[in-house]
Scaffold this active site. Structure first.
Site, PDB file in Angstrom:
ATOM      1  CD  GLU A  43      -2.802   0.905   2.562  1.00 18.70           C
ATOM      2  OE1 GLU A  43      -3.774   1.666   2.685  1.00 18.70           O
ATOM      3  OE2 GLU A  43      -2.541  -0.007   3.391  1.00 18.70           O
ATOM      4  CE  LYS A 115      -7.550   1.669   3.161  1.00 19.51           C
ATOM      5  NZ  LYS A 115      -6.361   1.768   4.048  1.00 19.51           N
ATOM      6  CB  CYS A 152      -5.179  -1.781   3.715  1.00 18.07           C
ATOM      7  SG  CYS A 152      -4.478  -2.105   5.364  1.00 18.07           S
TER       8      CYS A 152
END
Length: 292
Positions: A43, A115, A152
């Site tokens: 990430e 994200k 994540c």
């Protein structure tokens, strides 16, 4: 289709954008020599998952999606004939985003994902959240494959992988930056199982604060024809150390399994799930830091 090989680049970041560019490029070259069809970074590789408390510094650390840093990985993908999933702190208004760009083996950008589930209880309250989940047809040397992505904390919401499955994803790429322990790894195993999708997750190694390696890949095949009972869907789990780990996905077998088994979208009743799209939040789940 032959097996699809994804290189999980479990790397320690450098101290600058330039260091991460050089180290990342070197890792991609090594991944290609190892037979990878896709190389995937952890990430926000551009900054090594650094999110400054100072907004101006945060914006200075961000790079645009057409920056030299990002585009260089597109050029490298074309040179190597290998897809590359590069992650970065993306310059965006009003605040930067946590973004993945996937370049195919011809150097074309086929997927951009920001994200959605930002960690608003922590430093990511200073980032702009993405607005949707996307899939793309990826042309590899082994053939075409439908790819999706989540990042994540997205993993902790079943809806993330479920939407990607409904959009046709066969493999989900998951850049990560947090401690991967039994419960988080179990979430990934569950996402693969319930959606009959392959899931490839890459984390930073031990030594990067709040990270511990343990990058994983699951093929989602709980039952194999001719074998009694269920099986572990784990393809690979790395240790804590820095390294490049190859996840070998048996895509033909995954596709056969998706055509014949009972999970995914085979027996759902979406008309009965209306509450899932309600925006109401009641105690004990009310959090002051929540952002829509």
């Amino acid at each position: 289709m032959k097996n699809l090989k994804i290189a999980l680049l479990q790397l320690m970041p450098g101290n600058s954008l330039e260091e991460n560019l050089a180290k990342g490029a070197d890792a991609c070259k090594k991944a290609k020599k190892m037979g990878a069809d896709i190389a995937l970074f952890p990430e926000m590789w551009s900054s090594g998952y650094k999110i400054s408390e100072d907004i101006e510094e945060l914006k200075t650390d961000a790079v645009s999606s057409d920056s030299d840093f990002v585009c260089s990985f597109g050029e490298l993908a074309k040179k190597l004939g290998m897809a590359i999933g590069i992650t970065f702190l993306e310059a965006f208004e009003p605040l930067p985003r946590n973004t993945l760009c996937l370049f195919d083996r011809f150097g074309s950008r086929v997927l951009t994902y920001a994200k959605v589930h930002t960690c608003d209880f922590g430093d990511e309250c200073r980032l702009t959240a993405g607005d949707d989940f996307y899939t793309a047809e990826l042309d590899t040397e082994q053939g075409m494959v439908k790819i999706g992505a989540m990042i994540c904390y997205d993993r902790e919401f079943p809806e993330s992988a479920r939407i990607l499955m409904l959009k046709g994803a066969e493999i989900i790429l998951v850049p990560n930056a947090c401690p991967m322990e039994i419960n988080r790894i179990s979430q990934l195993r569950a996402r693969a199982y319930e959606n009959m999708t392959g899931i490839a997750t890459v984390n930073y190694p031990f030594g990067k604060p709040d990270c511990n390696g343990h990058s994983t890949a699951f093929d989602g095949i709980a039952y194999r024809e001719g074998e009694p009972g269920s099986r572990d869907t784990l393809i690979i789990e790395a240790g804590e150390r820095e390294g490049i780990y190859i996840a070998d996905f048996p895509l033909d077998e995954i596709r056969f399994y998706r055509r014949t088994e009972v999970h995914g979208n085979a027996f759902r009743h979406p008309g009965k799930y209306g509450l899932l799209v309600s925006e109401g939040i009641e105690e004990p789940f009310i959090r002051e830091c929540y952002r829509k």
